[in-house]
Scaffold this active site. Structure first.
Site, short mmCIF file in Angstrom:
data_model
loop_
_atom_site.label_atom_id
_atom_site.label_comp_id
_atom_site.label_asym_id
_atom_site.label_seq_id
_atom_site.Cartn_x
_atom_site.Cartn_y
_atom_site.Cartn_z
CG ASP A 135 37.56 37.71 42.67
OD1 ASP A 135 37.67 37.07 41.60
OD2 ASP A 135 38.12 37.34 43.72
CE1 TYR A 157 31.85 32.90 40.19
CE2 TYR A 157 33.06 34.41 38.78
CZ TYR A 157 31.96 34.13 39.56
OH TYR A 157 30.99 35.09 39.74
N GLY A 158 37.09 28.85 39.34
CA GLY A 158 38.16 28.26 38.53
C GLY A 158 38.06 26.78 38.29
CB CYS A 167 37.83 37.45 38.62
SG CYS A 167 37.64 35.67 38.57
CG ASN A 168 43.87 36.74 36.62
OD1 ASN A 168 44.66 37.29 35.88
ND2 ASN A 168 43.82 37.00 37.92
CB CYS A 197 44.43 33.22 40.81
SG CYS A 197 42.96 33.10 41.87
CB THR A 198 42.64 38.56 42.33
OG1 THR A 198 41.37 37.88 42.21
CG2 THR A 198 42.90 39.36 41.07
CG HIS A 199 40.87 33.97 45.58
ND1 HIS A 199 40.07 34.42 44.56
CD2 HIS A 199 40.04 33.73 46.63
CE1 HIS A 199 38.80 34.44 44.99
NE2 HIS A 199 38.76 34.03 46.23
N1 DGL Z 1 40.12 35.27 41.93
C1 DGL Z 1 39.89 34.58 40.74
C2 DGL Z 1 40.97 34.80 39.68
O1 DGL Z 1 41.63 35.82 39.68
C3 DGL Z 1 39.35 33.17 40.72
C4 DGL Z 1 39.18 32.34 41.93
C5 DGL Z 1 38.14 31.25 41.74
O2 DGL Z 1 36.98 31.58 41.97
O3 DGL Z 1 38.48 30.12 41.35
O4 DGL Z 1 41.16 33.99 38.82
#
Ligand code: DGL
Length: 259
Positions: free
Chosen positions: A7, A39-40, A70-71, A180-182
Site C-alpha cells: 500500500d 498517493y491519492g 490500495c484502491n 480506501c484502505t486507510h
Molecule cells: N490506501 C490507499 C487506498 O486504498 C490510498 C491512500 C493514499 O495514499 O492516498 O486508496
C-alpha cells in the site's frame, strides 16, 4: 514463498489483518510506501512510477503473489504491472456492488481518494453495477493524513467528517463504502456521525478470498507458519519505535474489525 501486501502507507495493514485471519499459516511481506504517501492527491503518472518502484523491490524478494492493498494504486497502475510480471496480482476497488447487493433500494456513499473517485476505473464500475443511480462518490483525502498521524477520532477528524458529510441527507443511505484502505481506522469516528441504519462495507474480505483462490489454483498455498516482515518503502522496519507504531495500528484494527 511469501505473499506481499503493498500500500502507499499503513492503510494496507487492514488487508494484511484480514489476510492473516484467512491464511494464518502463510508468511507475508508488508510494504508501506511511506516515502511517497499519500498517493491519492498526486498525479496518476507519479503513482504509476511509485508502484513500479515498489514492484521492482517486491519481485526481488521472490514473492509468490502481490496484493495491491490500495484502491488508488489499483485504479491507475495494476494493468501495467500485470502485463510486466507473471504472478498473481490482486487489486482492490471500492465494494460498491457488495453494498448495492445488500440493500438495492437505498443510496450508497463511496468514500475514497481523489484519484479513485475521479478515475476511469471507478466510472466503469459505476456504469456496470449502478443501474438505478444509487451510488454517490466523495473524496476524503485528509483522512489519509490523519491516519498516517494516528489521529483516528480527534476533534479535527470529527470536524472534517461533519463538514464533508453535511451536504448529504444520510437518512437516505444504507451503506458507507470504505473505498480506501486507510479509512477502516475511522469507523468509530464515522459512527458518531452516521445514522445507525448505515453500515460499513469494505473489500478486504473479498480481496483475500480472491488471493486464496488464485494461490489454490496454482497449488501455491503453503503451511509455513505465521510470519510478517515489514518494510517502509525499501527499508525493513527494525526500529522499536516504528514497530510500536505498526502495533498500534494493528490494535486499532482489532478494535474496529467487527464494527
Ligand atoms: N490506501 C490507499 C487506498 O486504498 C490510498 C491512500 C493514499 O495514499 O492516498 O486508496
Amino acid at each position: 514463498m511469501k505473499i506481499a501486501v503493498f500500500d502507499s502507507g499503513i492503510g494496507g495493514l487492514s488487508v494484511l489483518y484480514e489476510a492473516r485471519r484467512q491464511l494464518p499459516r502463510e508468511p507475508f511481506i508488508f510494504f508501506a510506501d511511506e516515502d511517497h504517501v499519500p498517493y491519492g492527491t498526486k498525479t496518476p503518472e507519479e503513482v504509476q512510477g511509485f508502484v513500479a518502484e515498489a514492484f521492482d523491490f517486491l519481485i526481488r524478494q521472490d514473492v509468490k503473489a502481490i496484493v495491491v492493498a490500495c484502491n488508488t494504486a489499483t485504479s491507475v497502475a495494476v494493468p501495467a504491472m500485470r502485463a510486466r510480471y507473471d504472478l498473481p496480482i490482486i487489486g482492490m476497488e471500492p465494494a460498491a456492488k457488495k453494498a448495492l447487493d445488500l440493500d438495492g433500494e437505498h443510496r450508497v456513499l463511496v468514500v475514497a481518494t481523489p484519484i479513485t473517485v475521479k478515475g476511469q476505473k471507478m466510472q466503469l464500475l459505476i456504469d456496470r453495477v449502478d443501474k438505478d443511480h444509487l451510488v454517490d462518490r466523495l473524496a476524503l483525502p485528509r483522512l489519509v493524513e490523519f491516519a498516517e498521524r494516528q489521529d483516528f477520532d480527534g476533534p479535527d477528524v470529527l470536524a472534517y467528517l461533519r463538514a464533508e458529510l453535511a451536504p448529504y441527507d444520510l437518512s437516505q443511505y444504507s451503506a458507507l463504502v470504505l473505498g480506501c484502505t486507510h479509512f477502516n481506522y475511522f469507523k468509530p469516528a464515522f459512527r458518531e456521525i452516521l445514522p445507525p441504519s448505515m453500515h460499513f462495507v469494505d473489500g478486504n474480505e473479498g480481496t483475500v478470498r480472491e488471493l486464496r483462490r488464485q494461490l489454490a489454483s496454482r497449488h501455491q498455498l503453503e503451511d509455513l507458519g505465521p510470519q510478517v516482515t515489514y518494510y517502509y518503502s525499501g527499508r525493513e522496519v527494525t526500529d522499536a519505535s516504528e514497530q510500536k507504531r505498526l502495533n498500534d495500528y494493528l490494535q486499532q484494527l482489532e478494535k474496529v474489525y467487527t464494527l
